[in-house]
Design a protein around this motif. Structure first.
Motif, PDB file in Angstrom:
ATOM      1  N   LYS A  68      -5.044  -7.991   3.678  1.00  0.00           N
ATOM      2  CA  LYS A  68      -5.345  -8.924   2.578  1.00  0.00           C
ATOM      3  C   LYS A  68      -5.590  -8.144   1.284  1.00  0.00           C
ATOM      4  N   TYR A  69      -6.351  -7.061   1.389  1.00  0.00           N
ATOM      5  CA  TYR A  69      -6.640  -6.238   0.222  1.00  0.00           C
ATOM      6  C   TYR A  69      -5.363  -5.593  -0.331  1.00  0.00           C
ATOM      7  N   LYS A 115      -2.341  -6.678  -0.001  1.00  0.00           N
ATOM      8  CA  LYS A 115      -1.525  -7.742  -0.585  1.00  0.00           C
ATOM      9  C   LYS A 115      -1.986  -8.044  -2.010  1.00  0.00           C
ATOM     10  N   GLU A 116      -3.295  -8.066  -2.231  1.00  0.00           N
ATOM     11  CA  GLU A 116      -3.832  -8.304  -3.574  1.00  0.00           C
ATOM     12  C   GLU A 116      -3.424  -7.189  -4.532  1.00  0.00           C
ATOM     13  N   LEU A 167      -0.773  -5.294  -4.336  1.00  0.00           N
ATOM     14  CA  LEU A 167       0.654  -5.426  -4.624  1.00  0.00           C
ATOM     15  C   LEU A 167       0.937  -6.603  -5.558  1.00  0.00           C
ATOM     16  N   LYS A 168       0.190  -7.693  -5.434  1.00  0.00           N
ATOM     17  CA  LYS A 168       0.340  -8.830  -6.348  1.00  0.00           C
ATOM     18  C   LYS A 168       0.003  -8.446  -7.779  1.00  0.00           C
ATOM     19  N   GLU A 169      -0.979  -7.546  -7.922  1.00  0.00           N
ATOM     20  CA  GLU A 169      -1.426  -7.116  -9.252  1.00  0.00           C
ATOM     21  C   GLU A 169      -0.475  -6.122  -9.884  1.00  0.00           C
ATOM     22  N   GLY A 170       0.618  -5.840  -9.247  1.00  0.00           N
ATOM     23  CA  GLY A 170       1.597  -4.941  -9.849  1.00  0.00           C
ATOM     24  C   GLY A 170       1.882  -3.716  -9.034  1.00  0.00           C
ATOM     25  N   GLY A 171       1.222  -3.586  -7.881  1.00  0.00           N
ATOM     26  CA  GLY A 171       1.526  -2.469  -6.991  1.00  0.00           C
ATOM     27  C   GLY A 171       1.109  -1.120  -7.502  1.00  0.00           C
TER      28      GLY A 171
END
Length: 175
Positions: free
Chosen positions: A160-161, A163-164, A166-170
């Motif tokens: 989950k962490y 994934k967050e 990577l959502k923020e720009g990786g």
């Protein structure tokens, strides 16, 4: 009967080549594991060799119950920790230079390493064992000496962490 069980049966019957077969069976996995936990290839090779030396030294204390792989990973983990204490890690280079045929794989592993190093230690080890070493959740639990449910929940939190992130720009190079 697993390959490991067959080898242990040979060893019990006095076949001196059994230990060599165990080393051949698990050396690539242990080396790859040590590579994740050491700063360079040379130290990983030293750690893997030391792991097998310790395993052979303490072989008479091991009672085979089908978990020799977990036994090896525990020794490897302790060996790598000991080596880290002796030498502090060097930072990963910003730009990886093409020096190997498997450049894409090396680049992916470096990206994974940068992401994983942002995780808390308890989650980091689970992610590395599960995805970098391809261990099952049960094997991971055995290696770490944790209940399966604990491994599952820590893995879920780690994913989950990640994934967050990577959502923020990786962004993988900041901690």
């Amino acid at each position: 009967m697993t390959r490991e069980d067959e080898i242990f049966r040979k060893i019990e019957q006095g076949d001196s080549g059994g230990l060599d077969e165990l080393v051949s069976l698990y050396y690539p996995e242990i080396l790859r594991y040590c590579r994740w936990h050491t700063p360079d290839q040379a130290m990983a090779e030293d750690a893997a060799q030391e792991t097998f030396l310790k395993a052979v030294r303490h072989f008479d204390r091991y009672v085979h119950k089908g978990r020799f792989k977990a036994f090896l990973y525990q020794i490897a983990a302790n060996t790598c920790v000991d080596m880290w204490r002796k030498k502090k890690p060097e930072a990963l280079p910003e730009e990886l230079v093409y020096t190997e045929r498997e450049f894409d794989r090396a680049e992916q592993e470096a990206d994974l390493a940068r992401l994983v190093e942002r995780l808390p230690e308890k989650q980091r080890e689970i992610v590395l064992l599960r995805f970098a070493q391809d261990l099952t959740l049960r094997e991971t639990a055995d290696v770490l000496g944790l209940p399966l449910r604990t491994v599952q929940s820590r893995l879920r939190a780690a994913l989950k962490y990640l994934k967050e992130i990577l959502k923020e720009g990786g962004e993988t190079d900041a901690k």
